[in-house]
Design an enzyme around this catalytic site. Structure first.
Site, PDB file in Angstrom:
ATOM      1  N   LYS A   1       1.124  -1.162   0.206  1.00  0.00           N
ATOM      2  CA  LYS A   1      -0.374  -0.413   0.257  1.00  0.00           C
ATOM      3  C   LYS A   1       0.226   1.239   0.329  1.00  0.00           C
ATOM      4  CE  LYS A   1      -2.437   3.087   1.717  1.00  0.00           C
ATOM      5  NZ  LYS A   1      -1.755   4.818   1.214  1.00  0.00           N
TER       6      LYS A   1
ATOM      7  N   GLU B   1      10.949  15.877  15.231  1.00  0.00           N
ATOM      8  CA  GLU B   1      10.715  16.132  13.730  1.00  0.00           C
ATOM      9  C   GLU B   1      10.474  16.904  13.154  1.00  0.00           C
ATOM     10  OE1 GLU B   1       9.235  11.927  11.928  1.00  0.00           O
ATOM     11  OE2 GLU B   1      12.348  12.791  11.154  1.00  0.00           O
TER      12      GLU B   1
ATOM     13  N   CYS C   1      13.487  10.342   6.438  1.00  0.00           N
ATOM     14  CA  CYS C   1      13.624   9.777   7.903  1.00  0.00           C
ATOM     15  C   CYS C   1      15.007  10.271   8.725  1.00  0.00           C
ATOM     16  CB  CYS C   1      13.159   8.379   7.941  1.00  0.00           C
ATOM     17  SG  CYS C   1      14.025   7.355   6.755  1.00  0.00           S
TER      18      CYS C   1
ATOM     19  N   GLU D   1       9.628   1.801  11.260  1.00  0.00           N
ATOM     20  CA  GLU D   1      10.354   3.231  10.893  1.00  0.00           C
ATOM     21  C   GLU D   1      10.020   3.850  11.181  1.00  0.00           C
ATOM     22  OE1 GLU D   1      12.287   5.480   9.523  1.00  0.00           O
ATOM     23  OE2 GLU D   1      13.203   4.691   7.318  1.00  0.00           O
TER      24      GLU D   1
HETATM   25  P1  NAD Z   1       2.094   8.659   7.950  1.00  0.00           P
HETATM   26  O1  NAD Z   1       2.907   8.283   8.350  1.00  0.00           O
HETATM   27  O2  NAD Z   1       0.361   9.030   7.687  1.00  0.00           O
HETATM   28  O3  NAD Z   1       1.735   7.835   5.979  1.00  0.00           O
HETATM   29  C1  NAD Z   1       2.838   6.823   5.598  1.00  0.00           C
HETATM   30  C2  NAD Z   1       2.070   5.892   5.514  1.00  0.00           C
HETATM   31  O4  NAD Z   1       1.820   5.303   5.943  1.00  0.00           O
HETATM   32  C3  NAD Z   1       1.479   5.816   3.722  1.00  0.00           C
HETATM   33  O5  NAD Z   1       1.477   5.211   2.558  1.00  0.00           O
HETATM   34  C4  NAD Z   1      -0.458   6.189   4.388  1.00  0.00           C
HETATM   35  O6  NAD Z   1      -1.192   6.388   3.456  1.00  0.00           O
HETATM   36  C5  NAD Z   1      -0.072   5.026   5.962  1.00  0.00           C
HETATM   37  N1  NAD Z   1      -1.075   5.277   6.275  1.00  0.00           N
HETATM   38  C6  NAD Z   1      -1.580   6.485   6.890  1.00  0.00           C
HETATM   39  N2  NAD Z   1      -2.348   5.562   8.494  1.00  0.00           N
HETATM   40  C7  NAD Z   1      -2.562   4.199   8.289  1.00  0.00           C
HETATM   41  C8  NAD Z   1      -3.307   3.438   8.872  1.00  0.00           C
HETATM   42  N3  NAD Z   1      -4.502   4.177   9.987  1.00  0.00           N
HETATM   43  N4  NAD Z   1      -3.023   2.727   8.925  1.00  0.00           N
HETATM   44  C9  NAD Z   1      -1.543   1.758   7.707  1.00  0.00           C
HETATM   45  N5  NAD Z   1      -1.616   2.700   6.944  1.00  0.00           N
HETATM   46  C10 NAD Z   1      -1.471   3.834   7.265  1.00  0.00           C
HETATM   47  O7  NAD Z   1       2.655  10.065   7.142  1.00  0.00           O
HETATM   48  P2  NAD Z   1       2.262  11.576   6.501  1.00  0.00           P
HETATM   49  O8  NAD Z   1       0.935  11.786   6.562  1.00  0.00           O
HETATM   50  O9  NAD Z   1       2.616  10.892   5.064  1.00  0.00           O
HETATM   51  O10 NAD Z   1       3.710  11.805   7.001  1.00  0.00           O
HETATM   52  C11 NAD Z   1       3.501  12.465   7.972  1.00  0.00           C
HETATM   53  C12 NAD Z   1       5.044  13.102   9.233  1.00  0.00           C
HETATM   54  O11 NAD Z   1       5.582  11.263   9.299  1.00  0.00           O
HETATM   55  C13 NAD Z   1       6.116  13.341   8.468  1.00  0.00           C
HETATM   56  O12 NAD Z   1       5.686  15.023   8.979  1.00  0.00           O
HETATM   57  C14 NAD Z   1       7.219  12.956   9.514  1.00  0.00           C
HETATM   58  O13 NAD Z   1       7.625  13.180  10.647  1.00  0.00           O
HETATM   59  C15 NAD Z   1       6.672  11.206   9.445  1.00  0.00           C
HETATM   60  N6  NAD Z   1       7.571  10.612   8.008  1.00  0.00           N
HETATM   61  C16 NAD Z   1       8.270  10.129   8.335  1.00  0.00           C
HETATM   62  C17 NAD Z   1       8.890   9.162   7.281  1.00  0.00           C
HETATM   63  C18 NAD Z   1      10.004   8.492   7.172  1.00  0.00           C
HETATM   64  O14 NAD Z   1      10.693   8.011   6.534  1.00  0.00           O
HETATM   65  N7  NAD Z   1      10.477   7.399   8.349  1.00  0.00           N
HETATM   66  C19 NAD Z   1       7.989   9.061   6.050  1.00  0.00           C
HETATM   67  C20 NAD Z   1       7.185   9.930   5.533  1.00  0.00           C
HETATM   68  C21 NAD Z   1       6.790  10.622   6.731  1.00  0.00           C
END
Ligand code: NAD
Length: 478
Positions: free
Chosen positions: A172, A380, A281, A247
């Site tokens: 996903k 972060e 990250c 992660e």
């Molecule tokens: P997020 O955690 O919401 O999204 C990451 C992934 O998780 C996406 O594919 C999203 O569709 C999915 N997701 C969201 N809710 C879910 C759920 N309930 N169950 C399963 N999957 C779900 O991240 P974001 O909103 O896109 O970004 C927000 C913050 O997350 C950023 O500001 C950053 O701090 C952090 N982030 C970190 C990384 C990393 O590489 N560690 C990557 C992206 C974002």
């Protein structure tokens, strides 16, 4: 451009035909649509993956699996420009970064393709008359939740070892950027991956993502993203006793001692935060500098920061835009509030001419000295913002470096060999770089966090262990 799910080797629309608009981060205007998947599409994908395990994919030898992955690596090399162009369009990142990402994706499939038939079991001396062997077996159906910052690379990072070990995957990708992930799916089919071994369901996290991590048919989940969603993933996988690797980002320190080689350190320190506009990250987002070198180091960093330029993929400058309006608002709030609270700004980069007020661009900002308790020093930002903090001595550096909830990566800059070893031992972090920095490359290097950066390891051989489990076979022959 209307993109579909990949389920059981077929490109399918959602059953109810719903779609999500994809915005160009450089203009904030839609340029494509995605199928908006949910529980029904996820269920089809999980069932297809299960069938793949029971079919030709499940019966393949490790060598055959490895060959398919290596063919995929070759296809990615041959079509890297296509993959890079899609990812650059989708995320806004500079073309040269997108090309380097495509090369890194190829490397994942090359490395794990080569490793697939080199994972051996054990025999264990036991009682007389018994033979004991421990074999590695796949988990079964693996769920992969991928973020938007490096869609193709993150997918390669977890998918390649999962397939190498014989799992069947349901991916996903993020609703904010997944075109390169879908392209990888297309190339995987071309490389000969049997239908169902890789399925990709696009959609929102709360719909498709939650349906996948809560599906009773999965056996393992891997997630990269925010700590908040990481908790939700753990809660939903726990309902079916499904293990996960998480992660969850970082607030990684770059620690500069008085004896550091600044000529070498400064460009790397700036790149470690400017890369992907800070949406990494493992971004080196805290710069800790010893008092004796503080002025000199900060001046050199500030000069480079002021020269940072932000632009579109074609301009190929230091940074692209942020991914969406929400991230831009979040990063701007960090910057504006910190300024209002009086945290000094040491330098600012600039947008290329003509980009003001367009898309999701944010100019890089260097803050310092940042008070130790300030949120710029511990949270972060996930944007092009670097916080500088002075420290006194080695103990102080360790205290400060370890003072956040995170522990993903740390960088140490010193010419003193004993100090290098002491610091490596004392830092709470999954990786420590000494006189260098960068987890972006290094497919061979185990990667993952401690504390709230998550748990489990990706990359390197250890990922093959994470993506499989053991079976102990005890045979009595007396
Ligand atoms: P997020 O955690 O919401 O999204 C990451 C992934 O998780 C996406 O594919 C999203 O569709 C999915 N997701 C969201 N809710 C879910 C759920 N309930 N169950 C399963 N999957 C779900 O991240 P974001 O909103 O896109 O970004 C927000 C913050 O997350 C950023 O500001 C950053 O701090 C952090 N982030 C970190 C990384 C990393 O590489 N560690 C990557 C992206 C974002």
């Amino acid at each position: 451009m209307d993109f579909r799910h990949l389920i059981d080797g077929q490109w399918l629309d959602s059953l109810d035909g719903q779609r999500i608009e994809v915005l160009d981060p450089c203009t904030a205007r839609p340029f494509a649509t995605l199928a908006r998947g949910g529980a029904k599409e996820v269920d089809l994908a999980v069932r297809a993956a299960r069938r793949a395990l029971e079919g030709p994919w499940g019966r393949m030898t490790a060598t055959e699996r490895g060959r398919i992955l290596q063919r995929l690596a070759q296809l990615i090399v041959a079509r890297g420009d296509e993959l890079a162009a899609l990812e650059a369009r989708d995320t806004g990142k500079p073309m040269s970064v997108a090309r380097a990402d495509a090369a890194a994706v190829a490397r994942y499939f090359e490395f794990y393709g080569g490793a697939a038939d080199k994972v051996h079991g054990q025999t264990i001396p036991y009682l007389n008359g018994y033979d004991v062997r421990v074999v590695r077996i796949p988990h079964g159906v693996t769920a992969h939740i991928i973020p938007w910052n490096y869609p193709a690379q993150m997918m390669g990072r977890t998918l390649a070892p999962a397939l190498a070990m014989g799992n069947a995957a349901v991916v996903k990708p993020s609703e904010d950027a997944c075109l390169s992930a879908l392209k990888l799916g297309e190339l995987a089919m071309e490389a000969g991956l049997p239908p169902g071994a890789l399925n990709i369901v696009t959609g929102f996290g709360a719909e498709a993502g939650a349906a996948l991590t809560g599906h009773p048919g999965i056996n393992f989940a891997t997630f990269t993203g925010s700590p908040e969603v990481g908790i939700q993933v753990q809660q939903s996988t726990a309902r079916h006793q499904v293990p996960c690797v998480l992660e969850l980002g970082g607030k990684s320190p770059q620690i500069v001692f008085d004896d550091a080689d600044l000529d070498k350190a400064v460009p790397i320190i700036v790149k470690a935060i400017a890369q992907n506009a800070g949406q990494t990250c493992s971004a080196g987002s805290r710069l800790l500098v010893q008092r004796g070198i503080y002025e000199r180091c900060v001046q050199a960093i500030a000069a480079r920061f002021a020269a940072l330029r932000v632009g579109t993929p074609e301009m190929d400058l230091d940074c692209g835009p942020l991914i969406n309006a929400r991230q831009r608002a979040r990063v701007r709030a960090f910057i504006d509030e910190s300024r209002q609270q009086g945290v000094p700004v040491l330098a600012e980069g600039a947008l290329a001419p003509g980009l003001d007020g367009q898309g999701f661009f944010v100019a890089p900002v260097l803050f310092g000295p940042v008070p130790r308790e300030h949120r710029l020093a511990c949270q972060e930002v996930f944007g092009p913002v670097l916080s500088v903090l002075p420290f006194e001595d080695e103990d102080d550096a360790v205290r400060l470096a370890n003072a956040t909830d995170y522990g993903l990566v740390a960088g140490v800059w010193t010419e003193n060999g004993s100090r290098q070893s002491r610091m490596a031992a004392r830092l709470d972090s999954g990786q420590v770089f000494i006189n260098c920095y960068g987890a972006g490359g290094g497919v061979e290097l185990p990667f993952g966090g401690v504390k709230r950066s998550g748990y489990g390891r990706e990359k390197g051989f250890v990922a093959l262990e994470e993506m499989s489990t053991t079976k102990t076979i005890v045979q009595h022959h007396a």
